[in-house]
Design an enzyme around this catalytic site. Structure first.
Site, PDB file in Angstrom:
ATOM      1  N   HIS A   1      33.659  52.104  28.259  1.00  0.00           N
ATOM      2  CA  HIS A   1      33.582  53.454  28.818  1.00  0.00           C
ATOM      3  C   HIS A   1      33.632  54.501  27.714  1.00  0.00           C
ATOM      4  CE1 HIS A   1      34.254  51.597  32.690  1.00  0.00           C
ATOM      5  NE2 HIS A   1      34.131  52.767  33.277  1.00  0.00           N
TER       6      HIS A   1
HETATM    7  N1  LIG Z   1      33.402  46.366  43.357  1.00  0.00           N
HETATM    8  C1  LIG Z   1      33.087  47.367  44.212  1.00  0.00           C
HETATM    9  N2  LIG Z   1      32.508  47.114  45.410  1.00  0.00           N
HETATM   10  C2  LIG Z   1      32.175  48.107  46.248  1.00  0.00           C
HETATM   11  N3  LIG Z   1      32.417  49.404  45.997  1.00  0.00           N
HETATM   12  C3  LIG Z   1      33.001  49.718  44.840  1.00  0.00           C
HETATM   13  C4  LIG Z   1      33.372  48.739  43.882  1.00  0.00           C
HETATM   14  N4  LIG Z   1      33.923  49.362  42.806  1.00  0.00           N
HETATM   15  C5  LIG Z   1      33.894  50.684  43.077  1.00  0.00           C
HETATM   16  N5  LIG Z   1      33.348  50.899  44.302  1.00  0.00           N
HETATM   17  C6  LIG Z   1      33.098  52.192  44.947  1.00  0.00           C
HETATM   18  O1  LIG Z   1      32.769  53.132  43.938  1.00  0.00           O
HETATM   19  C7  LIG Z   1      33.628  54.256  44.019  1.00  0.00           C
HETATM   20  C8  LIG Z   1      33.963  54.786  42.634  1.00  0.00           C
HETATM   21  O2  LIG Z   1      32.790  55.288  42.049  1.00  0.00           O
HETATM   22  P1  LIG Z   1      32.843  56.083  40.660  1.00  0.00           P
HETATM   23  O3  LIG Z   1      34.089  56.875  40.590  1.00  0.00           O
HETATM   24  O4  LIG Z   1      31.562  56.828  40.580  1.00  0.00           O
HETATM   25  O5  LIG Z   1      32.845  54.914  39.580  1.00  0.00           O
HETATM   26  P2  LIG Z   1      34.032  54.445  38.569  1.00  0.00           P
HETATM   27  O6  LIG Z   1      35.017  53.698  39.401  1.00  0.00           O
HETATM   28  O7  LIG Z   1      33.321  53.556  37.597  1.00  0.00           O
HETATM   29  O8  LIG Z   1      34.606  55.679  37.935  1.00  0.00           O
HETATM   30  C9  LIG Z   1      34.855  53.769  44.759  1.00  0.00           C
HETATM   31  O9  LIG Z   1      35.450  54.849  45.461  1.00  0.00           O
HETATM   32  C10 LIG Z   1      34.310  52.696  45.680  1.00  0.00           C
HETATM   33  O10 LIG Z   1      33.888  53.216  46.919  1.00  0.00           O
HETATM   34 MG   LIG Z   2      34.443  56.281  35.932  1.00  0.00          MG
END
Ligand SMILES: Nc1ncnc2c1ncn2[C@@H]1O[C@H](COP(=O)(O)OP(=O)(O)O)[C@@H](O)[C@H]1O
Ligand SMILES: [Mg+2]
Ligand SMILES: Nc1ncnc2c1ncn2[C@@H]1O[C@H](COP(=O)(O)OP(=O)(O)O)[C@@H](O)[C@H]1O
Ligand SMILES: [Mg+2]
Ligand SMILES: [Mg+2]
Ligand SMILES: [Mg+2]
Lengths: 128, 200, 128, 200
Positions: free
Chosen positions: C10
């Site tokens: 990241h």
């Molecule tokens: N393994 C997964 N399966 C399904 N949905 C997921 C998974 N990991 C994260 N999410 C979804 O993605 C969202 C987070 O997205 P985002 O904040 O854009 O990405 P990051 O977690 O990489 O910062 C979570 O609220 C959830 O709904």
């Molecule tokens: Mg993130």
């Protein structure tokens, strides 16, 4: 007061970048400090820098140190010993991966967990 | 031992490390990260820079201060290990040590290094030179014999498989190369032996 | 030809610093590339950047990708899928800590180990 | 569906995400890294910037291209997940989809998201909105009903414990907060429902 987190890498870039990731997850809720590089700034670690980082992240609830490879661990253990009691018994060098361990430990610490719980969370990331 | 002696020992040790820094780095490059020569030189240069300050102290305090300086300046795993060796030696040694006291103190200092490194003999580290040197000291060997024993012990690490330190990442591929920390230990032993032997 | 290593964090600092540590251990014996940061340069990962890093570290012996947290893994798996066959079957996203995994995997790769062996070495660092 | 319709849908979706970016980020801040609003806005802004290009394509190709754009621009875990949703939808959908085809394609697309995320219903993710929406679509609900069902499903994630994504790092402390990805999914569903419903 939340447990503090110290990040000790051979690379100052790894240490600083890991601290950025920790801050993104827990903001200012957790005392946090990092150091990296040998006394000349090359790859390595510095006992003096580690002692100062522990100072900056000091918390009466304790401090968990995340390290990368062998020398970082040995130098961190040396730093804890040089800091001495009574503080040394509240400082733990974690057996955990540095980046993932720091993020997980800090997340746990941000919820007010004890040093024991914070360290246990980090240790779960390592092979038994 | 007079202040002059200790100052001479420090200077000789730092000179030997500096003269062999490239060799030590090359050994570490083959099965590690290639910084052992630089690390040791940084530490021993820092000790030499204050040789007179250390030499003015009683032997136990001088050794503890040298160990602390190494800990703070080396920057690699060898820093806390050699640092602990000197610090523990300072803790155990008498102000005017005889051979029996030196031998006993050296034995305890090696135990402290093993505890610091969570390591033991046979794992292809500096301990594989330190222990035989201690045994030779305890066995009444001459300083010249001890220096040879140290060299042979460093040579014997070539065929060992590394189980501690970065070289352990290589598994079986660490076999066939001398351990850098074993080499620097033998170098220090020979340097000190030559000065002490020359004097005796 | 040795297996290539790709580091996906990241944080661009973590990725670059990890690559520095890998280079210190294995020199130029292993194809190596890193990337980090979202498409705007903030903390996150970019599928396009990952695809380019795989390209830079490409080896016919295969490529092992080391990632930090969840999104880095999902984006790396997506990148491998977008690269597609026949290359995709020679690319593995490792289940291993990013810094420690990269150093160990690269050390193994530098000895001429197969992709399977390199990945197995990295996986040993994770809880079963 | 005409090119004009698809272009309107894209614009409306991107507007809705932009208008709620801060709310989505706040949700992600409580139990994640606080970038979900920014991530989604980056992705949907990029899609909107080429709305006419996408809208000029046949439906399957348009959806695949939108999915690819999201994959390349979002920068968080939600990127490959929403991207896979649209890409898989494009693979399964007809050029002139009826409700039955849309429902079947949507079901398969959700399976693809679950495979991409190694996740399933009940783990406090976007899937906890996607599945109920699919069930409502299959059960013959009106678009207005479907929008309400999506909102209720997002609301129902509040009491769930996160088992996937960053929120899972918090364990029990993830309970009591709405999942950010569930909220953005419900938002997209209502936006599309309003336009399709307004037209029908
Ligand atoms: N393994 C997964 N399966 C399904 N949905 C997921 C998974 N990991 C994260 N999410 C979804 O993605 C969202 C987070 O997205 P985002 O904040 O854009 O990405 P990051 O977690 O990489 O910062 C979570 O609220 C959830 O709904
Ligand atoms: Mg993130
Ligand atoms: N755990 C340990 N126990 C004993 N000696 C060790 C240990 N780890 C490393 N060493 C010694 O330290 C030497 C490496 O020192 P150096 O290269 O300066 O540090 P680093 O490995 O951190 O780069 C090795 O050759 C070995 O002799
Ligand atoms: Mg070294
Ligand atoms: Mg080193
Ligand atoms: Mg997020």
């Amino acid at each position: 007061m939340n447990v503090g987190i110290v990040i000790v890498s051979h690379s100052p870039k790894v240490a600083e970048g890991t601290a950025d990731m920790v801050r993104q997850m827990v903001g200012d809720e957790v005392p946090l400090a990092w150091c990296g590089g040998n006394p000349e700034g090359g790859l390595g670690t510095s006992v003096g820098d580690i002692m100062e980082a522990i100072e900056r992240a000091w918390s009466e609830a304790g401090v968990a140190i995340l390290v990368d490879l062998g020398g970082a661990e040995t130098n961190s253990e040396m730093a804890v010993e040089m800091i001495g009691e009574p503080r040394a018994k509240k400082i733990v060098v974690c057996n955990a991966p540095i980046v993932e361990g720091a993020v997980m430990a800090a997340t746990e610490a941000s919820g007010g967990a004890s040093l024991r719980e914070v360290v246990a969370t980090a240790h779960e990331l390592s092979p038994a | 031992m007079t202040a002059l002696d200790l100052s001479r020992l420090i200077t000789a040790a730092a000179d030997a490390i500096a003269a062999h820094a490239e060799e030590l780095t090359a050994l570490d490059q083959a099965i590690g990260d290639g910084d052992h020569g630089l690390n040791m030189k940084r530490g021993f240069d820092a000790v030499r820079a204050e040789a007179d300050v250390f030499a003015a102290k009683p032997m136990p305090d001088a050794l503890k201060a040298i160990g602390t300086k190494l800990v703070m300046t080396v920057g690699g795993a060898s820093g806390p290990l050699f640092g602990t060796l000197f610090m523990a030696l300072g803790k155990e040694i008498s102000v005017e040590p005889d051979r029996a006291n030196l031998t006993a103190a050296f034995g305890k200092a090696i135990d402290a290094v093993a505890a610091r490194g969570k390591s033991q003999v046979g794992q292809k580290t500096m301990l594989d030179v330190l222990r035989p040197v201690h045994d030779a000291l305890a066995g009444g060997r001459t300083v010249a014999e001890i220096a040879d024993i140290a060299d042979a012990a460093a040579e014997a690490t070539v065929q060992m498989k590394a189980l501690r330190g970065r070289a352990s990442f290589l598994g079986d591929r660490s076999i066939g190369h001398m351990d850098a920390g074993a080499r620097s230990t033998a170098l220090l032993v020979r340097t000190l032996a030559q000065i002490i032997g020359g004097k005796a």
